[in-house]
Write an enzyme that holds these catalytic residues in place. Sequence first.
Site, PDB file in Angstrom:
ATOM      1  N   ARG A  27      -0.632  -9.081  13.377  1.00 48.41           N
ATOM      2  CA  ARG A  27      -1.209  -8.166  12.276  1.00 48.41           C
ATOM      3  C   ARG A  27      -1.887  -8.681  11.021  1.00 48.41           C
ATOM      4  O   ARG A  27      -3.143  -8.184  10.852  1.00 48.41           O
ATOM      5  CB  ARG A  27       0.102  -7.162  11.488  1.00 48.41           C
ATOM      6  CG  ARG A  27       0.556  -6.120  12.574  1.00 48.41           C
ATOM      7  CD  ARG A  27       1.875  -5.669  12.180  1.00 48.41           C
ATOM      8  NE  ARG A  27       2.226  -4.947  10.937  1.00 48.41           N
ATOM      9  CZ  ARG A  27       3.343  -4.687  10.367  1.00 48.41           C
ATOM     10  NH1 ARG A  27       4.568  -5.344  10.791  1.00 48.41           N
ATOM     11  NH2 ARG A  27       3.185  -3.927   9.214  1.00 48.41           N
TER      12      ARG A  27
ATOM     13  N   ARG B  24      11.858  -6.056   5.555  1.00 47.25           N
ATOM     14  CA  ARG B  24      11.814  -4.563   5.668  1.00 47.25           C
ATOM     15  C   ARG B  24      12.351  -4.328   7.227  1.00 47.25           C
ATOM     16  O   ARG B  24      12.878  -3.578   7.272  1.00 47.25           O
ATOM     17  CB  ARG B  24      10.394  -4.159   5.486  1.00 47.25           C
ATOM     18  CG  ARG B  24      10.408  -2.502   5.744  1.00 47.25           C
ATOM     19  CD  ARG B  24       9.013  -2.040   5.509  1.00 47.25           C
ATOM     20  NE  ARG B  24       7.976  -2.376   6.423  1.00 47.25           N
ATOM     21  CZ  ARG B  24       6.710  -2.029   6.330  1.00 47.25           C
ATOM     22  NH1 ARG B  24       6.474  -1.088   5.316  1.00 47.25           N
ATOM     23  NH2 ARG B  24       5.917  -2.354   7.416  1.00 47.25           N
TER      24      ARG B  24
ATOM     25  N   ARG C 157      -9.632   0.911   8.656  1.00 46.16           N
ATOM     26  CA  ARG C 157      -9.230  -0.535   8.821  1.00 46.16           C
ATOM     27  C   ARG C 157     -10.384  -1.211   9.804  1.00 46.16           C
ATOM     28  O   ARG C 157     -10.150  -2.264  10.018  1.00 46.16           O
ATOM     29  CB  ARG C 157      -7.969  -0.456   9.775  1.00 46.16           C
ATOM     30  CG  ARG C 157      -6.724  -0.626   8.958  1.00 46.16           C
ATOM     31  CD  ARG C 157      -5.664  -0.378  10.117  1.00 46.16           C
ATOM     32  NE  ARG C 157      -4.579  -1.196   9.715  1.00 46.16           N
ATOM     33  CZ  ARG C 157      -3.222  -0.639   8.994  1.00 46.16           C
ATOM     34  NH1 ARG C 157      -3.401   0.691   8.566  1.00 46.16           N
ATOM     35  NH2 ARG C 157      -2.200  -1.581   8.803  1.00 46.16           N
TER      36      ARG C 157
ATOM     37  N   LYS D 211       1.086  -1.157   0.139  1.00 47.29           N
ATOM     38  CA  LYS D 211       0.040   0.050   0.044  1.00 47.29           C
ATOM     39  C   LYS D 211       0.831   1.211  -0.010  1.00 47.29           C
ATOM     40  O   LYS D 211       0.671   2.171  -0.917  1.00 47.29           O
ATOM     41  CB  LYS D 211      -0.946  -0.130   1.270  1.00 47.29           C
ATOM     42  CG  LYS D 211      -1.919  -1.244   1.381  1.00 47.29           C
ATOM     43  CD  LYS D 211      -2.727  -0.872   2.449  1.00 47.29           C
ATOM     44  CE  LYS D 211      -2.267  -1.004   3.834  1.00 47.29           C
ATOM     45  NZ  LYS D 211      -1.644  -2.291   4.300  1.00 47.29           N
TER      46      LYS D 211
ATOM     47  N   ARG E  49      11.956  -1.331  11.471  1.00 46.05           N
ATOM     48  CA  ARG E  49      10.704  -1.039  12.117  1.00 46.05           C
ATOM     49  C   ARG E  49      10.338  -1.904  13.134  1.00 46.05           C
ATOM     50  O   ARG E  49      10.412  -3.179  13.001  1.00 46.05           O
ATOM     51  CB  ARG E  49       9.599  -1.110  11.056  1.00 46.05           C
ATOM     52  CG  ARG E  49       8.785   0.366  10.991  1.00 46.05           C
ATOM     53  CD  ARG E  49       8.025   0.322   9.870  1.00 46.05           C
ATOM     54  NE  ARG E  49       6.826  -0.177  10.071  1.00 46.05           N
ATOM     55  CZ  ARG E  49       5.522  -0.147   9.464  1.00 46.05           C
ATOM     56  NH1 ARG E  49       5.798   0.657   8.259  1.00 46.05           N
ATOM     57  NH2 ARG E  49       4.593  -0.563   9.895  1.00 46.05           N
TER      58      ARG E  49
HETATM   59  P1  B4P Z   1       3.502  -1.917   2.351  1.00 45.57           P
HETATM   60  O1  B4P Z   1       2.482  -2.880   2.282  1.00 45.57           O
HETATM   61  O2  B4P Z   1       3.552  -0.813   1.530  1.00 45.57           O
HETATM   62  O3  B4P Z   1       3.613  -1.866   3.933  1.00 45.57           O
HETATM   63  P2  B4P Z   1       2.790  -0.648   4.567  1.00 45.57           P
HETATM   64  O4  B4P Z   1       2.256   0.196   3.836  1.00 45.57           O
HETATM   65  O5  B4P Z   1       3.715  -0.154   5.769  1.00 45.57           O
HETATM   66  O6  B4P Z   1       1.522  -1.479   5.498  1.00 45.57           O
HETATM   67  P3  B4P Z   1       1.110  -1.775   7.100  1.00 45.57           P
HETATM   68  O7  B4P Z   1      -0.207  -2.142   6.887  1.00 45.57           O
HETATM   69  O8  B4P Z   1       2.242  -2.829   7.633  1.00 45.57           O
HETATM   70  O9  B4P Z   1       1.528  -0.599   7.703  1.00 45.57           O
HETATM   71  P4  B4P Z   1       0.718   0.845   8.518  1.00 45.57           P
HETATM   72  O10 B4P Z   1       1.902   1.605   8.550  1.00 45.57           O
HETATM   73  O11 B4P Z   1      -0.539   1.154   7.601  1.00 45.57           O
HETATM   74  O12 B4P Z   1       4.881  -2.496   1.990  1.00 45.57           O
HETATM   75  C1  B4P Z   1       5.510  -3.815   2.720  1.00 45.57           C
HETATM   76  C2  B4P Z   1       7.026  -4.257   2.288  1.00 45.57           C
HETATM   77  O13 B4P Z   1       6.805  -4.642   1.258  1.00 45.57           O
HETATM   78  C3  B4P Z   1       7.985  -2.964   1.974  1.00 45.57           C
HETATM   79  O14 B4P Z   1       9.261  -3.167   2.511  1.00 45.57           O
HETATM   80  C4  B4P Z   1       8.061  -3.029   0.300  1.00 45.57           C
HETATM   81  O15 B4P Z   1       9.248  -2.361   0.003  1.00 45.57           O
HETATM   82  C5  B4P Z   1       7.663  -4.240   0.124  1.00 45.57           C
HETATM   83  N1  B4P Z   1       6.995  -4.346  -1.359  1.00 45.57           N
HETATM   84  C6  B4P Z   1       6.165  -3.533  -1.690  1.00 45.57           C
HETATM   85  N2  B4P Z   1       5.682  -4.094  -2.957  1.00 45.57           N
HETATM   86  C7  B4P Z   1       6.353  -4.997  -3.237  1.00 45.57           C
HETATM   87  C8  B4P Z   1       6.375  -6.069  -4.406  1.00 45.57           C
HETATM   88  N3  B4P Z   1       5.661  -5.775  -5.415  1.00 45.57           N
HETATM   89  N4  B4P Z   1       7.206  -7.139  -4.365  1.00 45.57           N
HETATM   90  C9  B4P Z   1       8.226  -7.255  -3.288  1.00 45.57           C
HETATM   91  N5  B4P Z   1       8.130  -6.360  -2.229  1.00 45.57           N
HETATM   92  C10 B4P Z   1       7.206  -5.369  -2.151  1.00 45.57           C
HETATM   93  O16 B4P Z   1       0.373   0.375   9.820  1.00 45.57           O
HETATM   94  C11 B4P Z   1       1.143   0.150  10.758  1.00 45.57           C
HETATM   95  C12 B4P Z   1       0.438  -0.192  12.232  1.00 45.57           C
HETATM   96  O17 B4P Z   1      -0.396   1.113  12.559  1.00 45.57           O
HETATM   97  C13 B4P Z   1      -0.941  -1.035  12.179  1.00 45.57           C
HETATM   98  O18 B4P Z   1      -0.271  -2.396  12.549  1.00 45.57           O
HETATM   99  C14 B4P Z   1      -1.773  -0.504  13.338  1.00 45.57           C
HETATM  100  O19 B4P Z   1      -1.075  -0.998  14.652  1.00 45.57           O
HETATM  101  C15 B4P Z   1      -1.513   1.042  13.156  1.00 45.57           C
HETATM  102  N6  B4P Z   1      -2.723   1.501  12.485  1.00 45.57           N
HETATM  103  C16 B4P Z   1      -2.538   2.192  11.183  1.00 45.57           C
HETATM  104  N7  B4P Z   1      -3.709   2.685  10.696  1.00 45.57           N
HETATM  105  C17 B4P Z   1      -4.341   2.418  11.380  1.00 45.57           C
HETATM  106  C18 B4P Z   1      -5.703   2.602  11.555  1.00 45.57           C
HETATM  107  N8  B4P Z   1      -6.513   3.097  10.403  1.00 45.57           N
HETATM  108  N9  B4P Z   1      -6.594   1.939  12.427  1.00 45.57           N
HETATM  109  C19 B4P Z   1      -5.944   1.418  13.575  1.00 45.57           C
HETATM  110  N10 B4P Z   1      -4.626   1.233  13.593  1.00 45.57           N
HETATM  111  C20 B4P Z   1      -3.897   1.658  12.605  1.00 45.57           C
END
Ligand code: B4P
Length: 192
Positions: free
Chosen positions: A145, A128, A89, A14, A134
């Site tokens: 998660r 990552r 979410r 994402k 992280r």
């Molecule tokens: P991403 O999927 O981009 O990871 P993310 O956006 O950080 O998702 P996540 O759901 O973990 O985190 P968020 O910050 O929203 O990529 C992951 C990895 O994959 C990267 O290293 C990337 O380089 C790699 N990658 C991408 N595309 C690829 C491909 N095609 N091939 C290979 N590798 C690839 O949330 C973090 C925490 O915050 C949550 O657990 C929760 O506690 C809290 N939170 C955030 N929003 C919330 C909400 N709305 N409500 C409640 N809690 C919330």
Amino acid sequence: MLNIVLFGPPGSGKGTQSELIIDRYGLTHFSTGDMLRAELAAESELGLRAKSIMEKGELVSDEIIIGMIRNRIKSESQAKGFIFDGFPRTVAQAETLDKLLEELGMKIDVMLGLEVERQELIDRLLKRGQQQGRSDDNLATIENRIKVYGEQTTPVMDYYRTQGKYRGVNGLGSIDEIFNRLTGIIEKLNKP
Ligand code: B4P
């Protein structure tokens, strides 16, 4: 105006695809994960409340998230459009977002769902964790998660599916390939 929800399990890409979509369409980025990490880094009261929840891989309360997003949407109501990344979410967050947008004369146009299998998610997030350190990218937290996503977040997909707005996208392949799949859907949105 174009308002997109970019949806998918943790590690589905994402954050990665949001950056490319923003470059192409000039949208304003709303990542609740990034917003929470900024609060953590600033050691604000909100950040301190969220820290242990995020480290366990649980969801931060709807009350905190909704408060955070409400202020930002209102202050950016002149934007060309929004990309919501990692939000909503929960169904309560989705309902609140719909109401907020309606008050501003806006709506969600599409939910783009990145579909990636479990083992690939775990592999990406562990990688990552090694590269960026992280604190929520360790095996126990990643598994929680993914569990929390299945229990609390997948109903949001049905919420938008009922509105006819959900489009699933294969999230496996190169970053460019996936971006092309997403833009293929976006380009068709305003065409008959
Ligand atoms: P991403 O999927 O981009 O990871 P993310 O956006 O950080 O998702 P996540 O759901 O973990 O985190 P968020 O910050 O929203 O990529 C992951 C990895 O994959 C990267 O290293 C990337 O380089 C790699 N990658 C991408 N595309 C690829 C491909 N095609 N091939 C290979 N590798 C690839 O949330 C973090 C925490 O915050 C949550 O657990 C929760 O506690 C809290 N939170 C955030 N929003 C919330 C909400 N709305 N409500 C409640 N809690 C919330």
